[in-house]
Scaffold this motif. Structure first.
Motif, mmCIF file in Angstrom:
data_model
loop_
_atom_site.group_PDB
_atom_site.id
_atom_site.type_symbol
_atom_site.label_atom_id
_atom_site.label_comp_id
_atom_site.label_asym_id
_atom_site.label_seq_id
_atom_site.Cartn_x
_atom_site.Cartn_y
_atom_site.Cartn_z
ATOM 1 N N PRO A 107 26.918 46.389 41.452
ATOM 2 C CA PRO A 107 28.006 45.410 41.328
ATOM 3 C C PRO A 107 29.201 45.759 42.213
ATOM 4 O O PRO A 107 29.625 46.914 42.289
ATOM 5 N N ALA A 108 29.759 44.743 42.867
ATOM 6 C CA ALA A 108 30.961 44.948 43.676
ATOM 7 C C ALA A 108 32.079 45.553 42.836
ATOM 8 O O ALA A 108 32.880 46.344 43.335
ATOM 9 N N ASP A 109 32.131 45.198 41.557
ATOM 10 C CA ASP A 109 33.180 45.725 40.674
ATOM 11 C C ASP A 109 33.213 47.247 40.680
ATOM 12 O O ASP A 109 34.274 47.844 40.511
ATOM 13 N N ALA A 140 33.478 40.227 38.553
ATOM 14 C CA ALA A 140 33.013 39.673 37.287
ATOM 15 C C ALA A 140 34.032 38.682 36.739
ATOM 16 O O ALA A 140 35.235 38.956 36.725
ATOM 17 N N GLU A 141 33.575 37.533 36.275
ATOM 18 C CA GLU A 141 34.487 36.521 35.743
ATOM 19 C C GLU A 141 35.016 36.912 34.371
ATOM 20 O O GLU A 141 36.159 36.604 34.030
ATOM 21 N N ASP A 142 34.200 37.583 33.593
ATOM 22 C CA ASP A 142 34.606 37.999 32.248
ATOM 23 C C ASP A 142 35.456 39.269 32.357
ATOM 24 O O ASP A 142 34.982 40.298 32.852
ATOM 25 N N PRO A 143 36.717 39.235 31.893
ATOM 26 C CA PRO A 143 37.560 40.431 31.961
ATOM 27 C C PRO A 143 36.937 41.647 31.281
ATOM 28 O O PRO A 143 37.129 42.781 31.729
ATOM 29 N N LEU A 158 36.357 45.157 33.030
ATOM 30 C CA LEU A 158 36.935 46.355 32.425
ATOM 31 C C LEU A 158 35.874 47.438 32.249
ATOM 32 O O LEU A 158 36.165 48.629 32.418
ATOM 33 N N TYR A 159 34.658 47.039 31.907
ATOM 34 C CA TYR A 159 33.576 48.018 31.756
ATOM 35 C C TYR A 159 33.427 48.841 33.031
ATOM 36 O O TYR A 159 33.378 50.072 32.990
ATOM 37 N N TRP A 160 33.344 48.163 34.188
ATOM 38 C CA TRP A 160 33.139 48.890 35.442
ATOM 39 C C TRP A 160 34.355 49.740 35.796
ATOM 40 O O TRP A 160 34.204 50.862 36.296
ATOM 41 N N ARG A 161 35.541 49.228 35.511
ATOM 42 C CA ARG A 161 36.747 50.000 35.808
ATOM 43 C C ARG A 161 36.783 51.275 34.972
ATOM 44 O O ARG A 161 37.117 52.360 35.463
ATOM 45 N N MET A 162 36.448 51.161 33.692
ATOM 46 C CA MET A 162 36.464 52.326 32.818
ATOM 47 C C MET A 162 35.328 53.289 33.139
ATOM 48 O O MET A 162 35.499 54.510 33.068
ATOM 49 N N LEU A 163 34.182 52.736 33.502
ATOM 50 C CA LEU A 163 33.043 53.594 33.827
ATOM 51 C C LEU A 163 33.412 54.532 34.970
ATOM 52 O O LEU A 163 33.002 55.697 34.992
ATOM 53 N N ASP A 164 34.179 54.037 35.920
ATOM 54 C CA ASP A 164 34.610 54.899 37.021
ATOM 55 C C ASP A 164 35.735 55.833 36.600
ATOM 56 O O ASP A 164 35.667 57.043 36.809
ATOM 57 N N ALA A 165 36.780 55.287 36.005
ATOM 58 C CA ALA A 165 37.958 56.104 35.698
ATOM 59 C C ALA A 165 37.629 57.252 34.754
ATOM 60 O O ALA A 165 38.125 58.374 34.918
ATOM 61 N N LEU A 166 36.781 57.001 33.765
ATOM 62 C CA LEU A 166 36.460 58.048 32.793
ATOM 63 C C LEU A 166 35.621 59.161 33.402
ATOM 64 O O LEU A 166 35.561 60.259 32.843
ATOM 65 N N ALA A 167 34.993 58.895 34.542
ATOM 66 C CA ALA A 167 34.217 59.942 35.200
ATOM 67 C C ALA A 167 35.114 61.037 35.768
ATOM 68 O O ALA A 167 34.640 62.121 36.093
ATOM 69 N N PHE A 168 36.402 60.776 35.877
ATOM 70 C CA PHE A 168 37.351 61.775 36.380
ATOM 71 C C PHE A 168 37.822 62.721 35.280
ATOM 72 O O PHE A 168 38.454 63.738 35.581
#
Length: 350
Positions: free
Chosen positions: A250-252, A286-289, A293-303
């Motif tokens: 996903p581009a997200d 993704a049209e659904d916020p 948010l899932y993809w944003r958190m999946l990345d950020a939490l990896a830090f």
């Protein structure tokens, strides 16, 4: 990037150079590379030779060298050598370097993304001291300073849209993306006054990945892997490096990774703004916020919990203000801001 994660093995950037050179006997910093140097020499023209070697700073897991090559009539050219030296990454180097070599071969002729030209690769260290890849030197440099951060972010967004629009035939597509964390693997910081933020953030990724339209991903796209030339109105992206994690997904996810990095480098507002810059440049998310948010958190939490480790190479490149405490606080601020903007039932950010 943290060394404990295979999925993010290298922040290969065009970093500042050290003045260290090899000692003429195939050793540099006490490290053997005589066989590697001989292999590089075999890739050169008959009348060319390696005239100078400079170690490059700013990466995590690869030893990066800049090689000055001289030829007939004083002609010169510069190459870059990546070698996987650390035992953990050396074990996985074959896959990483083979992937990068394939992507460079595919992208260089297309001209849509400015990438280095592959010169040679020895992914299994059959000829070199360590698994290695030889490529051309791209113009420009990494720019991480605060001045002009917004202008660079807009160019990053435009370049990422171009990457995601690459038309890759099904048989040539890279591997499916890999997640870099999971709910059970997230480790919040030992000391925090916002435990509820961490709990809510982890809860966001306690679900199956959202359905998505897959595309070609760089997978480690961020300011440290992009080179710039020019100033102000003449500012341009001159190179995108580090293609060892290229994926299909996903581009997200690419947007999320660049957003997290911008938040750590420049603060929450710049991290939040990148997705808006991306869509303004024509990108689709993704049209659904909740899905975004899932993809944003999946990345950020990896830090978590060692976000400060990414600042080690950034400090080498001049961002000495990025202390471990500041970077850790910025990650937590960013998580809270994401929840505020995208979580259902939360008040939208202004």
């Amino acid at each position: 990037m943290t060394p404990r994660r295979l999925e993010r093995p290298e922040r290969a950037r065009r970093p500042a150079m050290s003045r260290d050179t090899d000692d003429g006997r195939g050793r540099e910093h006490g490290e053997d590379w005589a066989a590697t140097r001989a292999w590089v020499q075999e890739q050169l023209g008959e009348d060319e030779r390696i005239e100078g070697v400079e170690r490059l700073l700013g990466g995590w897991t690869s030893t990066m060298r800049r090689l000055r090559v001289t030829g007939p009539a004083g002609a010169e050219r510069t190459l870059v050598l990546r070698s996987f030296v650390e035992p953990f990454y050396r074990r996985h180097a074959a896959g990483l370097l083979t992937r990068e070599a394939r992507i460079l071969r595919m992208l260089a002729p297309a001209g849509v993304v400015p990438v280095a030209e592959l010169r040679a690769v020895d992914p299994d260290a059959e000829h070199c001291d360590h698994p290695s890849l030889l490529m051309s030197l791209l113009p420009g440099r990494v720019r991480l300073d605060e001045a002009g951060a917004g202008r660079r972010a807009a160019l990053l967004a435009d370049q990422l849209v171009r990457i995601h629009r690459l038309d890759v035939p099904e048989g040539e597509r890279p591997r499916a993306y890999q997640a870099w964390t999971a709910p059970e693997r997230v480790r919040p910081p030992a000391v925090t006054d916002r435990p509820d933020v961490w709990r809510r953030a982890v809860d966001v990724i306690r679900r199956d990945p959202p359905a998505h339209r897959a595309c070609f991903l760089h997978r480690d796209f961020h300011p440290g892997n992009v080179l710039f030339t020019g100033e102000r109105d003449d500012l341009r992206i001159s190179g995108v490096v580090d293609w060892v994690e290229t994926s299909w997904g996903p581009a997200d996810l690419d947007v999320a990774h660049c957003s997290t990095t911008l938040a750590l480098l420049h603060g929450t507002d710049e991290g939040l703004r990148f997705a808006d810059r991306y869509t303004a440049a024509g990108g689709l998310l993704a049209e659904d916020p909740a899905d975004h948010l899932y993809w944003r958190m999946l990345d950020a939490l990896a830090f978590a919990p060692d976000a400060e480790k990414v600042a080690v190479p950034w400090r080498e490149l001049g961002r000495t203000d990025l202390t471990p405490r500041l970077v850790a606080r910025r990650l937590e601020d960013y998580l809270e801001a994401l929840l505020r903007r995208y979580a259902r039932g939360s008040r939208p950010a202004p």
